[in-house]
Design an enzyme around this catalytic site. Structure first.
Site, PDB file in Angstrom:
ATOM      1  N   CYS A 150       0.808  -1.227   0.000  1.00 21.46           N
ATOM      2  CA  CYS A 150       0.000   0.000   0.000  1.00 21.46           C
ATOM      3  C   CYS A 150       0.843   1.280   0.000  1.00 21.46           C
ATOM      4  O   CYS A 150       0.491   2.263  -0.662  1.00 21.46           O
ATOM      5  CB  CYS A 150      -0.946  -0.012   1.182  1.00 21.46           C
ATOM      6  SG  CYS A 150      -0.167  -0.507   2.730  1.00 21.46           S
ATOM      7  N   LYS A 205      10.038  -3.074   1.651  1.00 19.58           N
ATOM      8  CA  LYS A 205       9.058  -3.279   0.565  1.00 19.58           C
ATOM      9  C   LYS A 205       9.037  -2.063  -0.350  1.00 19.58           C
ATOM     10  O   LYS A 205       9.057  -2.185  -1.579  1.00 19.58           O
ATOM     11  CB  LYS A 205       7.654  -3.515   1.140  1.00 19.58           C
ATOM     12  CG  LYS A 205       7.474  -4.880   1.760  1.00 19.58           C
ATOM     13  CD  LYS A 205       6.071  -5.016   2.337  1.00 19.58           C
ATOM     14  CE  LYS A 205       5.959  -6.246   3.215  1.00 19.58           C
ATOM     15  NZ  LYS A 205       4.755  -6.257   4.040  1.00 19.58           N
ATOM     16  N   HIS A 242      -2.967   7.021   3.586  1.00 18.34           N
ATOM     17  CA  HIS A 242      -1.503   6.993   3.702  1.00 18.34           C
ATOM     18  C   HIS A 242      -0.962   8.297   3.096  1.00 18.34           C
ATOM     19  O   HIS A 242      -1.135   8.554   1.893  1.00 18.34           O
ATOM     20  CB  HIS A 242      -0.916   5.843   2.880  1.00 18.34           C
ATOM     21  CG  HIS A 242      -0.987   4.504   3.556  1.00 18.34           C
ATOM     22  ND1 HIS A 242      -1.586   4.270   4.766  1.00 18.34           N
ATOM     23  CD2 HIS A 242      -0.490   3.306   3.159  1.00 18.34           C
ATOM     24  CE1 HIS A 242      -1.458   2.984   5.090  1.00 18.34           C
ATOM     25  NE2 HIS A 242      -0.804   2.381   4.129  1.00 18.34           N
TER      26      HIS A 242
HETATM   27  P1  NAP Z   1      -7.082  -9.328   8.003  1.00 17.29           P
HETATM   28  O1  NAP Z   1      -8.034  -8.225   8.239  1.00 17.29           O
HETATM   29  O2  NAP Z   1      -6.384  -9.914   9.165  1.00 17.29           O
HETATM   30  O3  NAP Z   1      -7.884 -10.518   7.207  1.00 17.29           O
HETATM   31  C1  NAP Z   1      -7.275 -11.770   6.952  1.00 17.29           C
HETATM   32  C2  NAP Z   1      -8.205 -12.692   6.168  1.00 17.29           C
HETATM   33  O4  NAP Z   1      -7.551 -13.948   5.945  1.00 17.29           O
HETATM   34  C3  NAP Z   1      -9.515 -13.014   6.880  1.00 17.29           C
HETATM   35  O5  NAP Z   1     -10.515 -13.271   5.932  1.00 17.29           O
HETATM   36  C4  NAP Z   1      -9.173 -14.324   7.626  1.00 17.29           C
HETATM   37  O6  NAP Z   1     -10.304 -15.134   7.888  1.00 17.29           O
HETATM   38  C5  NAP Z   1      -8.308 -14.995   6.581  1.00 17.29           C
HETATM   39  N1  NAP Z   1      -7.392 -15.965   7.198  1.00 17.29           N
HETATM   40  C6  NAP Z   1      -6.625 -15.797   8.295  1.00 17.29           C
HETATM   41  N2  NAP Z   1      -5.925 -16.937   8.561  1.00 17.29           N
HETATM   42  C7  NAP Z   1      -6.264 -17.824   7.618  1.00 17.29           C
HETATM   43  C8  NAP Z   1      -5.916 -19.170   7.366  1.00 17.29           C
HETATM   44  N3  NAP Z   1      -5.027 -19.834   8.128  1.00 17.29           N
HETATM   45  N4  NAP Z   1      -6.460 -19.795   6.290  1.00 17.29           N
HETATM   46  C9  NAP Z   1      -7.353 -19.160   5.509  1.00 17.29           C
HETATM   47  N5  NAP Z   1      -7.750 -17.875   5.699  1.00 17.29           N
HETATM   48  C10 NAP Z   1      -7.212 -17.213   6.743  1.00 17.29           C
HETATM   49  O7  NAP Z   1      -5.940  -8.907   6.975  1.00 17.29           O
HETATM   50  P2  NAP Z   1      -5.978  -7.760   5.835  1.00 17.29           P
HETATM   51  O8  NAP Z   1      -5.577  -6.441   6.368  1.00 17.29           O
HETATM   52  O9  NAP Z   1      -7.262  -7.882   5.103  1.00 17.29           O
HETATM   53  O10 NAP Z   1      -4.746  -8.211   4.929  1.00 17.29           O
HETATM   54  C11 NAP Z   1      -4.846  -9.321   4.054  1.00 17.29           C
HETATM   55  C12 NAP Z   1      -3.587  -9.396   3.188  1.00 17.29           C
HETATM   56  O11 NAP Z   1      -3.496  -8.231   2.384  1.00 17.29           O
HETATM   57  C13 NAP Z   1      -2.279  -9.488   3.988  1.00 17.29           C
HETATM   58  O12 NAP Z   1      -1.391 -10.340   3.316  1.00 17.29           O
HETATM   59  C14 NAP Z   1      -1.777  -8.062   3.974  1.00 17.29           C
HETATM   60  O13 NAP Z   1      -0.382  -7.996   4.109  1.00 17.29           O
HETATM   61  C15 NAP Z   1      -2.212  -7.612   2.581  1.00 17.29           C
HETATM   62  N6  NAP Z   1      -2.368  -6.179   2.452  1.00 17.29           N
HETATM   63  C16 NAP Z   1      -3.135  -5.511   3.325  1.00 17.29           C
HETATM   64  C17 NAP Z   1      -3.298  -4.140   3.160  1.00 17.29           C
HETATM   65  C18 NAP Z   1      -4.177  -3.366   4.069  1.00 17.29           C
HETATM   66  O14 NAP Z   1      -4.385  -2.211   3.791  1.00 17.29           O
HETATM   67  N7  NAP Z   1      -4.736  -3.932   5.116  1.00 17.29           N
HETATM   68  C19 NAP Z   1      -2.671  -3.468   2.127  1.00 17.29           C
HETATM   69  C20 NAP Z   1      -1.896  -4.181   1.232  1.00 17.29           C
HETATM   70  C21 NAP Z   1      -1.765  -5.535   1.408  1.00 17.29           C
HETATM   71  P3  NAP Z   1     -11.051 -15.140   9.332  1.00 17.29           P
HETATM   72  O15 NAP Z   1     -11.926 -13.927   9.380  1.00 17.29           O
HETATM   73  O16 NAP Z   1     -11.825 -16.417   9.299  1.00 17.29           O
HETATM   74  O17 NAP Z   1      -9.964 -15.127  10.375  1.00 17.29           O
END
Ligand code: NAP
Length: 346
Positions: A150, A205, A242
């Site tokens: 991001c 990154k 950001h």
């Molecule tokens: P998050 O809010 O913690 O959501 C994680 C998701 O993955 C939830 O749907 C969770 O399901 C699922 N999950 C967790 N453990 C799992 C497992 N063992 N097997 C299958 N599914 C699983 O995270 P997020 O912020 O959305 O980020 C997701 C990804 O995007 C990460 O890799 C992060 O680095 C990347 N990212 C995030 C952002 C951002 O702005 N947040 C920006 C760029 C990239 P449950 O609800 O069932 O736990």
């Protein structure tokens, strides 16, 4: 033509943005949603701790969440959007690609792999052809495409507009929103009335992904852009904006006016979710300058905003801003999905 798509990690912060952006999308319809085993089997409306300010679309709330397992994905799904934790994604995404699925992923695993396209459709759509190399090397029928981190995607479109001036060196300091750490990533005790200096892993990154994005693909290999990039990344208590302070040096010596003009004329992509203009360049008066509160942002969260361009002893400095979970995450993957569809990869 409409494509059936799935969202992996659909209940999380980024997954919820996917749901919102896919609602009424002209080319994509949601066919399946996955999350962890703890959520599998539940209706999405109960499994997701919904935090967006618009309601869950009714028909999505009723979809039963599946486990994130290749055997659970319907065969007729054309494209998977992935917002899984990176360690989970590193395990499952290759299996899905081997099983023939095309995956447009947010997660940070494999972003720097030589045969994985790291793309922003308005900046380096030609890098998508790395899929040919990837399929040759890995024997996949599917494909893995990544969008950058991001904080990187907030800055790189502005730099791409300025490479014509001979970009040599970039220093950037970021003020990043809490949504970048995921739904439960930063505790309220840690961030309220505070700024957290240094976000682990984020600086590397920004430094490496920027050079890959701005690099050149000759049809077989990708070269990194030679500019030096140094980043300092910090967390602040805003939800989604950001803000980044960029100091850039060039072989030529562009005036602030030339920099503003180059950014304002950066081309959009001919895709449903690509904003035109790509970069909104703010006026130079202080109230007009980019601020991380989203009510100061223009457009639908897909646009980059920039402003405050001034000369320094070595080059120019300016501020840029983007919406973390839209342009910085789900919207970036969605755009890559639209590019994959537009170029016939799905
Ligand atoms: P998050 O809010 O913690 O959501 C994680 C998701 O993955 C939830 O749907 C969770 O399901 C699922 N999950 C967790 N453990 C799992 C497992 N063992 N097997 C299958 N599914 C699983 O995270 P997020 O912020 O959305 O980020 C997701 C990804 O995007 C990460 O890799 C992060 O680095 C990347 N990212 C995030 C952002 C951002 O702005 N947040 C920006 C760029 C990239 P449950 O609800 O069932 O736990």
């Amino acid at each position: 033509m409409s494509h059936r798509v799935g969202v992996l990690g659909a209940t999380g912060a980024v997954g919820q943005r996917f749901i919102r952006l896919l609602d009424d999308h002209p080319e994509f319809e949601i066919a399946c949603l996955t999350a962890s085993d703890a959520s599998a089997g539940e209706p999405y409306g109960e499994a997701a701790k919904w935090r967006l300010d618009t309601p869950i679309p009714d028909e999505v709330g009723e979809i039963t969440v599946r486990a994130t397992d290749p055997a659970e994905i319907p065969d007729d799904v054309d494209l998977l959007f992935s917002s899984l934790p990176s360690d989970v994604a590193a395990e499952i995404e290759p299996d899905l690609c081997a099983a023939g699925y095309v995956v447009s992923s947010n997660s940070s695993n494999d972003r720097l792999a030589d045969d994985v396209p790291l793309t922003i459709p308005e900046i380096n759509p030609d890098h998508l052809d790395l899929i040919e190399v990837q399929r040759d090397e890995r024997g996949w029928d599917g494909a893995l495409v990544k969008n950058p981190n991001c904080s990187t995607i907030t800055m790189v479109p502005t730099l791409a507009a300025l490479t014509e001036f001979g970009l040599e060196r970039v220093q950037v300091s970021t003020l990043q929103a809490v949504s970048g750490a995921g739904y439960s990533g930063v505790t309220s005790m840690e961030i309220l009335d505070n700024a957290v200096p240094h976000i682990g892993g984020e600086e590397e990154k920004m430094e490496t992904e920027s050079r890959k994005l701005l690099g050149e693909f000759d049809g077989a290999e990708l070269s990194q852009h030679p500019a030096d990039v140094a980043a300092s990344c910090n967390r602040i208590p805003t939800l989604d904006g950001h803000l980044e302070n960029v100091f850039a040096e060039f072989a030529d010596d562009p005036s602030p006016g030339a920099v503003r003009e180059a950014m304002a004329s950066a081309p959009s992509a001919d895709l449903p979710s690509s904003p035109d203009p790509l970069i909104h360049v703010f006026g130079e008066d202080r109230p007009e300058r980019p601020q991380p509160r989203m009510d100061r942002m223009r457009g639908d969260g897909m646009r980059i905003v920039a402003g405050g361009v001034q000369s320094t002893a070595e080059g120019v400095k300016y501020d840029c801003l983007a919406h973390n979970t839209i342009r910085g995450a789900a919207g970036a993957s969605l755009l890559n999905g639209e590019l994959l569809a537009n170029e016939g990869w799905i």
